[in-house]
Design an enzyme around this catalytic site. Structure first.
Site, short mmCIF file in Angstrom:
data_model
loop_
_atom_site.label_atom_id
_atom_site.label_comp_id
_atom_site.label_asym_id
_atom_site.label_seq_id
_atom_site.Cartn_x
_atom_site.Cartn_y
_atom_site.Cartn_z
N GLY A 71 39.88 29.02 5.54
CA GLY A 71 40.50 30.26 5.10
C GLY A 71 42.01 30.14 4.92
O GLY A 71 42.58 30.65 3.95
N THR A 72 42.65 29.44 5.83
CA THR A 72 44.12 29.32 5.76
C THR A 72 44.51 28.61 4.46
O THR A 72 45.41 29.07 3.74
CB THR A 72 44.64 28.53 6.98
N ASN A 151 40.34 41.31 10.63
CA ASN A 151 39.91 40.47 11.75
C ASN A 151 40.18 41.09 13.12
O ASN A 151 39.54 40.74 14.10
CB ASN A 151 40.56 39.08 11.68
N GLN A 179 36.22 37.46 7.16
CA GLN A 179 35.48 38.19 8.20
C GLN A 179 34.28 38.94 7.64
O GLN A 179 33.32 39.20 8.37
CB GLN A 179 36.41 39.18 8.93
N HIS A 201 33.41 28.89 9.39
CA HIS A 201 33.21 28.94 10.84
C HIS A 201 33.06 30.34 11.41
O HIS A 201 32.77 30.50 12.59
CB HIS A 201 34.30 28.14 11.57
N THR A 237 39.06 13.61 -0.71
CA THR A 237 37.61 13.38 -0.65
C THR A 237 36.92 14.58 0.00
O THR A 237 37.31 15.00 1.10
CB THR A 237 37.31 12.09 0.14
N CYS A 321 44.97 33.73 16.81
CA CYS A 321 46.28 33.10 16.60
C CYS A 321 47.37 33.86 17.34
O CYS A 321 48.40 33.31 17.68
CB CYS A 321 46.65 33.08 15.12
#
Ligand SMILES: Cc1ncc(COP(=O)(O)O)c(C=O)c1O
Length: 381
Positions: A71-72, A151, A179, A201, A237, A321
């Site tokens: 996501g970042t 979130n 989310q 994730h 890759t 975070c």
């Protein structure tokens, strides 16, 4: 009770079916998807099969999906990629005060490069005002970026209405859907979405994998240069095992699990609101199926979280975070909460694995903890 994991907004347990799907790409089909031989072709096939699954899940075209590390990175690619492609002809972005840090910190950097950022206010439940949005868009605006499911507080923005405004005003619309993905239907065409950030994730897939949906025809400048992977927009890759796991996680996500989470979420909310002086943060109705966020009035959320941890119940006092810092949440501040109210908040985020037994156990424990802390709190005297 062994332990209770109520921090699924931070990350989720990888589903066993996902692990099974990923394993062959480590030791059997471990090829580089760019290689021309059979081993590489098998990896390429897995990559393209996954791209198709991800595209279909948001009603996009297969060639509109770019794989990223999460996501970042997708948020950075959307905002900086468009900045490099548009600045200085266009120099303004509109976002909100309740974005994830991967948007807010990117915006902060963009400001240092000369971009004008408008941070829209939100109301007490966390919703943006469409009139304020309309008024903020100028001919210099190259992007509107508004989070879908928040979130911290779980508020779900009406992205279809926001998309309509952006289309009328002829400005690109990006949403961070990390989310909400698989919990609420995303339909890029119906909702007029130009760019969408997704990750794996939060939906029982592996960490370090994500995607950016970008509507055909939009021009961005890549952030990572190299071998020209992902249509030259994101070299490196591809993480085939991770991507195959991401696609599997999407395939097994279903409405039945969402409905189950809604029932348990509401049981949690109702149980918590029975405790004196507890208030819900965010919207009661338009809310992520797995999010509960409450303030306990005069008790530190950190203290409650600590007592819960002693009972092996894992919750959070803010976004993952933020929780290592003592700063108050920018999201709760934007809702109008005072620092004291904000510091008394707790986020409980459930998953498809959450059981009614866990919810009941948690509610019993938290009532005892709150009573105990209230007895000792000088603020309640
Ligand atoms: C709304 C939102 N956006 C972006 C991210 C960042 O995603 P990732 O951890 O995949 O980089 C998260 C996860 O914390 C999130 O909740």
């Amino acid at each position: 009770m062994k332990s209770i994991y109520f921090d699924n907004a931070a990350t989720t347990k990888v589903d066993d079916k996902v692990v099974k799907e990923m394993l062959p790409y480590f030791n059997e089909n471990y090829g580089n998807a760019s290689s021309q031989h059979d081993v590489g072709i098998r990896a390429k096939e897995a990559l393209e099969k996954s791209r198709k699954i991800i595209a279909k899940s948001i009603k996009a075209e297969t060639n509109e999906i770019i794989f990223t590390s999460g996501g970042t990175e997708s948020n950075n690619l959307a905002l900086k990629g468009l900045f490099f492609a548009n600045y200085p002809k266009k120099d303004s972005i509109i976002t909100t005060k309740i974005e994830h840090d991967s948007i807010l910190q990117t915006c902060k950097w963009l400001e240092s490069q000369g971009v004008k950022i408008t941070y829209l206010n939100v109301d007490r439940e966390g919703f943006v005002n469409l009139e304020e949005l309309k008024k903020s868009i100028t001919e210099k605006t190259f992007l509107v970026s508004i989070i879908h499911g928040n979130n911290e507080i779980g508020t779900l923005q009406d992205i279809e209405k926001i998309g309509k405004v952006c289309k009328e005003k002829n400005v690109l619309f990006h949403t961070d859907a990390c989310q909400s993905f698989t919990k609420v239907q995303i339909d890029v065409k119906k909702q007029n979405l130009d760019l969408v950030t997704l990750n794996s994730h939060k939906i029982h897939g592996p960490k370090g994998v994500g995607a950016l949906y970008m509507k055909e025809g939009i021009k961005i400048i890549p952030l990572i240069h190299g071998g020209g992977h992902e249509k030259k927009l994101r070299s490196g890759t591809e993480n085939v095992a991770g991507i195959a796991g991401f696609a599997k996680a999407i395939e097994i996500a279903n409405d039945k699990d969402v409905k189950k989470m809604i029932i348990l979420r509401d049981k949690l909310i109702n149980g918590l609101l029975e405790i004196e002086k507890v208030s819900l943060n965010g919207s009661r109705e338009k809310r992520l199926c797995n999010n509960v966020n409450v303030s306990f009035n005069n008790i530190e959320g950190e203290a409650i979280g600590g007592y819960l941890e002693n009972e092996k119940i894992y919750t959070s006092t803010g976004s993952a975070c933020m929780s290592h810092s003592l700063e108050t949440s920018h999201v709760l501040k934007a809702l109008g909460l005072t620092p004291l109210q904000s510091n008394s908040s707790l986020r409980i985020s459930i998953s498809k694995y959450t059981t009614e037994e866990e919810v009941n156990y948690f509610l019993n424990k938290i009532k005892l903890i709150v009573n105990k802390l209230r007895r000792f709190s000088p603020l309640t005297k």
